[in-house]
Design an enzyme around this catalytic site. Sequence first.
Site, short mmCIF file in Angstrom:
data_model
loop_
_atom_site.label_atom_id
_atom_site.label_comp_id
_atom_site.label_asym_id
_atom_site.label_seq_id
_atom_site.Cartn_x
_atom_site.Cartn_y
_atom_site.Cartn_z
N LYS A 29 -14.73 4.03 -23.22
CA LYS A 29 -13.80 5.13 -22.91
C LYS A 29 -12.48 4.86 -23.59
O LYS A 29 -12.28 3.84 -24.25
CB LYS A 29 -13.67 5.36 -21.42
CG LYS A 29 -13.19 4.22 -20.60
CD LYS A 29 -12.92 4.64 -19.16
CE LYS A 29 -14.12 5.23 -18.45
NZ LYS A 29 -14.07 5.05 -17.00
N LYS A 87 -21.48 10.34 -19.90
CA LYS A 87 -20.74 10.64 -18.66
C LYS A 87 -19.75 11.78 -18.90
O LYS A 87 -18.98 11.76 -19.86
CB LYS A 87 -19.95 9.42 -18.22
CG LYS A 87 -20.79 8.35 -17.54
CD LYS A 87 -20.00 7.06 -17.39
CE LYS A 87 -18.74 7.20 -16.58
NZ LYS A 87 -17.93 5.95 -16.63
O1 LIG Z 1 -16.06 4.01 -14.91
C1 LIG Z 1 -15.31 3.16 -14.43
C2 LIG Z 1 -13.83 3.27 -14.49
O2 LIG Z 1 -13.32 3.00 -15.74
C3 LIG Z 1 -13.20 2.47 -13.44
O3 LIG Z 1 -11.92 2.02 -13.81
P1 LIG Z 1 -11.01 1.34 -12.70
O4 LIG Z 1 -11.83 0.30 -12.02
O5 LIG Z 1 -9.85 0.75 -13.45
O6 LIG Z 1 -10.61 2.45 -11.78
#
Ligand SMILES: O=C[C@H](O)COP(=O)(O)O
Length: 251
Positions: A29, A87
């Site tokens: 991402k 996703k």
């Molecule tokens: O898909 C997972 C997310 O990137 C979770 O990120 P985070 O744990 O920093 O909220």
Amino acid sequence: MLLLISPDSVEEALDCAKAAEHLDIVDVKKPDEGSLGANYPWVIRAIREAVPAAKPVSATLGDVPFKPGTVAQAALGAVVSGATYIKVGLYGCTTPEQGVEVMRGVVRAVKEYRPEALVVASGYADAHRIGCVNPLALPDIAARSGADAAMLDTAIKDGSRLFDHVPPDTCAEFVRLAHAAGLLAALAGSVKEADLGTLTGIGTDIVGVRGAVCEGGDRDAGRIQPGLVAAFRAEMDRQAREHAARVPAAN
Ligand SMILES: O=C[C@H](O)COP(=O)(O)O
């Protein structure tokens, strides 16, 4: 429960590769474009090449608007680039019908190209802060569109966490609805080790994490640390063992 870790670059993916034995899915991402921000196709491709072939690569399509054609085309870009989990953050969908329309386009674009790829419909635990579909609508949206998994994450990464917005009982209902529809249930949102007992207990299939495995717990300025991934996994395994000992019939 599977562990999905979200690197934001090829460099961080290499750190994930060092901890490959402790994680299950590498999720590409671009956090500076939003909680489910989409990265470039060449980054997805490079990360696919950087992590062991046995580890699936996931890619987020972004916090998407209600523009089904645009999103379907993005989905094809992600799967062509090597992602096998796709996703979609249904940020701009204000009704379940809009969510289904977006997801149907994604499912068709992805499955026509790679039938075995998994499509994940993601909503937001803090939907009330951004005006998108209710978290508990996600399993039905995913099922009606032919997706494989329903997910929740947080939209606004301000330190508030999954359970601050969707309490454990409601997360349990989310998992129950997903399973009743034959879907995987994925949960994320500043999840920490202390949440793993609850997530295990309610039957979560995939936990998504970034901040908790970054230096200083900082998902923006910190970089993913292989040692933190290993420690997170060790706690997951400990919780799974304790759960199995408590509920032997379920295993
Ligand atoms: O898909 C997972 C997310 O990137 C979770 O990120 P985070 O744990 O920093 O909220």
